[in-house]
Enzyme design. Structure first.
Site, PDB file in Angstrom:
ATOM      1  N   THR A  46       0.857  -1.189   0.000  1.00 46.92           N
ATOM      2  CA  THR A  46       0.000   0.000   0.000  1.00 46.92           C
ATOM      3  C   THR A  46       0.896   1.244   0.000  1.00 46.92           C
ATOM      4  OG1 THR A  46      -0.199  -0.148   2.402  1.00 46.92           O
ATOM      5  CG2 THR A  46      -1.952  -1.168   1.091  1.00 46.92           C
ATOM      6  N   THR A  48       1.534   4.401   1.608  1.00 45.55           N
ATOM      7  CA  THR A  48       2.344   4.905   2.723  1.00 45.55           C
ATOM      8  C   THR A  48       3.234   3.812   3.287  1.00 45.55           C
ATOM      9  OG1 THR A  48       0.670   6.557   3.271  1.00 45.55           O
ATOM     10  CG2 THR A  48       2.249   6.013   5.007  1.00 45.55           C
ATOM     11  N   CYS A  49       2.714   2.602   3.354  1.00 44.80           N
ATOM     12  CA  CYS A  49       3.477   1.486   3.911  1.00 44.80           C
ATOM     13  C   CYS A  49       4.718   1.193   3.069  1.00 44.80           C
ATOM     14  CB  CYS A  49       2.598   0.241   3.999  1.00 44.80           C
ATOM     15  SG  CYS A  49       1.061   0.507   4.932  1.00 44.80           S
ATOM     16  N   SER A  50       4.578   1.239   1.753  1.00 43.97           N
ATOM     17  CA  SER A  50       5.681   0.924   0.843  1.00 43.97           C
ATOM     18  C   SER A  50       6.627   2.094   0.606  1.00 43.97           C
ATOM     19  CB  SER A  50       5.140   0.467  -0.515  1.00 43.97           C
ATOM     20  OG  SER A  50       4.532  -0.787  -0.403  1.00 43.97           O
TER      21      SER A  50
END
Length: 160
Positions: A46, A48-50
């Site tokens: 996703t 922000t996560c990546s």
């Protein structure tokens, strides 16, 4: 009820991707007798996560080690195949353990689920980071929905 500082991490079986496929790992194995920074996020791959969350911990892994942290654990309500593929994609190597809470067993036991069913994503983990020392929560930085501030690698380096 949400887990809080001073609480013991609940017992649960999680999974990591091994050479022969998913391998079970218990919370006792992950956290027992160790100083661990665990950061959780809504989902692998996703935005922000990546782009921010995982890369920050990969980048700062040596700084955590220098502060006495035994391991960094990335936790998500995804399966071990997804977490393994995401780890390869993000080139985490052995800097961060990519741990799958595929059924959300641990996340639910800690009271940290986030229901994204209306968006077609099901129940996920809230975004947070915590310092766990020998299975006991010492620091818990829980993000407000949609935020990415207190659970970053930089924020946790200050808290460790």
């Amino acid at each position: 009820m949400t887990i809080k500082v001073g609480d013991k991490i609940p017992s649960a079986t999680l999974y990591v991707m091994g050479q022969d496929g998913p391998q079970a790992v218990t919370t006792d194995e992950l956290f027992g007798g160790k100083k661990v920074v665990v950061f959780a996020l809504p989902g692998a791959f996703t935005p922000t996560c990546s782009a921010k969350h995982l890369p920050g911990f990969v980048e700062k892994a040596e700084e955590f080690k220098a502060k006495g942290v035994d391991s960094l654990v990335c936790l998500s309500v995804n399966d071990a195949f997804v977490m393994g593929a995401w780890g390869k994609d993000q080139k985490v190597g052995d800097k961060v353990q990519m741990v799958a809470d595929g059924s959300g067993q641990l996340t639910e036991a800690m009271g940290l689920t986030f229901d994204l069913t209306e968006r077609g994503l099901g129940k996920r983990s809230q975004r947070y980071a915590m310092l766990v020392d020998d299975g006991v929560v010492k620091v818990l930085n829980l993000e407000a929905p949609g935020a990415f501030e207190v659970s970053s690698a930089d924020a946790m380096l200050k808290a460790v």
